[in-house]
Design an enzyme around this catalytic site. Sequence first.
Site, PDB file in Angstrom:
ATOM      1  N   LYS A 125      24.037  -0.177  20.968  1.00 43.61           N
ATOM      2  CA  LYS A 125      25.149   0.473  20.263  1.00 43.61           C
ATOM      3  C   LYS A 125      24.971   0.482  18.744  1.00 43.61           C
ATOM      4  O   LYS A 125      25.349   1.466  18.090  1.00 43.61           O
ATOM      5  CB  LYS A 125      26.475  -0.212  20.614  1.00 43.61           C
ATOM      6  CG  LYS A 125      26.758  -0.287  22.104  1.00 43.61           C
ATOM      7  CD  LYS A 125      26.789   1.075  22.765  1.00 43.61           C
ATOM      8  CE  LYS A 125      26.511   0.953  24.243  1.00 43.61           C
ATOM      9  NZ  LYS A 125      25.920   2.099  24.879  1.00 43.61           N
ATOM     10  N   GLU A 153      34.240  -3.073  14.335  1.00 46.57           N
ATOM     11  CA  GLU A 153      34.691  -1.720  14.012  1.00 46.57           C
ATOM     12  C   GLU A 153      36.163  -1.748  13.657  1.00 46.57           C
ATOM     13  O   GLU A 153      36.901  -2.597  14.155  1.00 46.57           O
ATOM     14  CB  GLU A 153      34.537  -0.793  15.252  1.00 46.57           C
ATOM     15  CG  GLU A 153      33.142  -0.300  15.504  1.00 46.57           C
ATOM     16  CD  GLU A 153      33.084   0.638  16.706  1.00 46.57           C
ATOM     17  OE1 GLU A 153      34.144   0.998  17.259  1.00 46.57           O
ATOM     18  OE2 GLU A 153      31.967   1.008  17.082  1.00 46.57           O
ATOM     19  N   HIS A 170      38.848   1.253  32.208  1.00 46.83           N
ATOM     20  CA  HIS A 170      37.574   1.820  31.747  1.00 46.83           C
ATOM     21  C   HIS A 170      36.879   2.670  32.807  1.00 46.83           C
ATOM     22  O   HIS A 170      35.686   2.950  32.690  1.00 46.83           O
ATOM     23  CB  HIS A 170      36.647   0.721  31.209  1.00 46.83           C
ATOM     24  CG  HIS A 170      37.253  -0.016  30.048  1.00 46.83           C
ATOM     25  ND1 HIS A 170      37.555   0.599  28.867  1.00 46.83           N
ATOM     26  CD2 HIS A 170      37.646  -1.303  29.904  1.00 46.83           C
ATOM     27  CE1 HIS A 170      38.105  -0.278  28.038  1.00 46.83           C
ATOM     28  NE2 HIS A 170      38.177  -1.433  28.645  1.00 46.83           N
ATOM     29  N   ARG A 204      22.350  10.809  30.304  1.00 41.36           N
ATOM     30  CA  ARG A 204      22.235  11.191  31.727  1.00 41.36           C
ATOM     31  C   ARG A 204      23.160  12.372  32.008  1.00 41.36           C
ATOM     32  O   ARG A 204      23.977  12.738  31.162  1.00 41.36           O
ATOM     33  CB  ARG A 204      22.685  10.012  32.598  1.00 41.36           C
ATOM     34  CG  ARG A 204      24.117   9.623  32.294  1.00 41.36           C
ATOM     35  CD  ARG A 204      24.750   8.696  33.303  1.00 41.36           C
ATOM     36  NE  ARG A 204      26.182   8.558  33.056  1.00 41.36           N
ATOM     37  CZ  ARG A 204      26.729   7.710  32.200  1.00 41.36           C
ATOM     38  NH1 ARG A 204      25.986   6.902  31.505  1.00 41.36           N
ATOM     39  NH2 ARG A 204      28.032   7.678  32.038  1.00 41.36           N
TER      40      ARG A 204
END
Length: 506
Positions: A116, A200, A235, A292
């Site tokens: 990330k 963040e 999620h 993907r």
Amino acid sequence: MFRKILIANRGEIAVRLIRACRDLGISPVAVYSEADRHALHVRLADEAYFIGEAPAAQSYLVGEKIIDAARKSGAEAIHPGYGFLSEREWFARAVADAGLTFIGPSPHSIELMGDKTNARVAAIKAGAPIVPGTTEPIKDETGAVQTGREIGYPVMLKASAGGGGKGMRIVRNDEEMAAAFQMASAEAQAAFGDASVYVEKLIERPRHIEIQIAADKHGNIIHLGERECSVQRRHQKVIEECPASFNDAALRERMGAAAIEIARAADYFSVGTIEFLVDVERNFYFLEMNTRLQVEHPVTELVTGVDLVREQIRIAAGEPLAYRQEDIHWTGSALECRVYAEDPANNFLPSPGKITRLRTPAGPGVRDDSGVYEGWEVPLFYDPMISKLATWGATRAEAIARMKRALGEYHVGGIRTTIPFFLSVLEDPEFCQGDIDTGYIARFLARQNAIAAEDASQEELQTVAAIVAALDYTQTAKTSAQADTSTQPSASQWKQAGRMAALHRR
Ligand code: MV4
């Protein structure tokens, strides 16, 4: 173009890939585990190879077995679908080393976007907006507090190796930081074997908007607009749509351009998805890239008319994109519901088992990407998604109406499914107004639970009333008999007595 492709997946996506092969005149080869001997994808393929026991770690996740099957069959390429081996850089490399083509991006792109903080650096290089925060992992508690102050609370701690919400912590002040940092690090270590955590700025009530891109091996990159995936439960995406109801052509253009530059910075080819968070002021921030084909690709196909799997296969074969950016147009609106073998009345508990009856929906604007058939047993070893029901309409309202029609036609006997849950969401005024963000489903379920609790306490009250009335009736009847009058119980008394009888039958 390839003559034969091995499909390294199962369920609805294996079926979708087989269909793309047929449309291209390519022979599809299936692989299957013990639990999937009689699966639909095995029946629809030209050949099928057994690759091991039911647990995915012994079958669909074993690269060697899949590459062996490809060699035996004479396939020139392997399509990984989504999940399983689709974003394992070592597998993409092993496929190439075996002299076969991996239908997806390069191992380098997969590896780059898998981390990330590296992905954030790539986005900065591309000139795309990222969520304010660090591009380096935090060293210790002191560093965490310092960074929290610099960025400005509230902030979010995230695992560098992460995704899917694991190792994430919201921190609202200095006092909370030390404990949150320890927890996030420990969780990241346990989940990913890497304790690195970065910081963040917290985006409150964000929408999850992702841009579909397609890039060929000749440097051409286009975007196919956005999908809104804010409707998630724990999620896991539940409903996706194209376009996003709040969006317009200008913002789509800006997000599309940012996504193209990020793909370019990653030397990307194949189809791919750039995820963004969009705040309430419609600012967008790069989140991560999925290297993907995605589950929810059909809504983009319905609105653009582009067959994304066909493009993905053509790109892998070295052909140039069949479309320029100006060829892409967005017509109408599409929705997708992920139909799961889960019981929505029982906290979405998996409900595997034999499908004893199956009636699937059809008609104008309906597409059902299913991996099952009547008489088949849904195994408990894999993700319990049995189909993706998508609808198209000239407007979002029409797509919603058609989804209700299609869900109404859909009948699955023998197992529980999430169909009733979708019907209740589609009745919700907030959903219908497009008033959604990543917290929508949690709030919707809390509301439903509050209503259910209220109903239950109402029912209890009625039961007590019924008992009181019935006792009173017995008394009255006795007195009446003594008095020799012909008192009849009223209709409402019958109703109450009926309720009491029902209570005893429970
Ligand atoms: C966030 C966020 C708010 N602010 N980052 C959750 C999964 C992971 N891939 C990113 N996630 C989030 N990151 C900042 N700075 C809120 C979420 C989030 C979320 C994101 C997308 C879809 C659903 C979500 C549900 C809860 C939280």
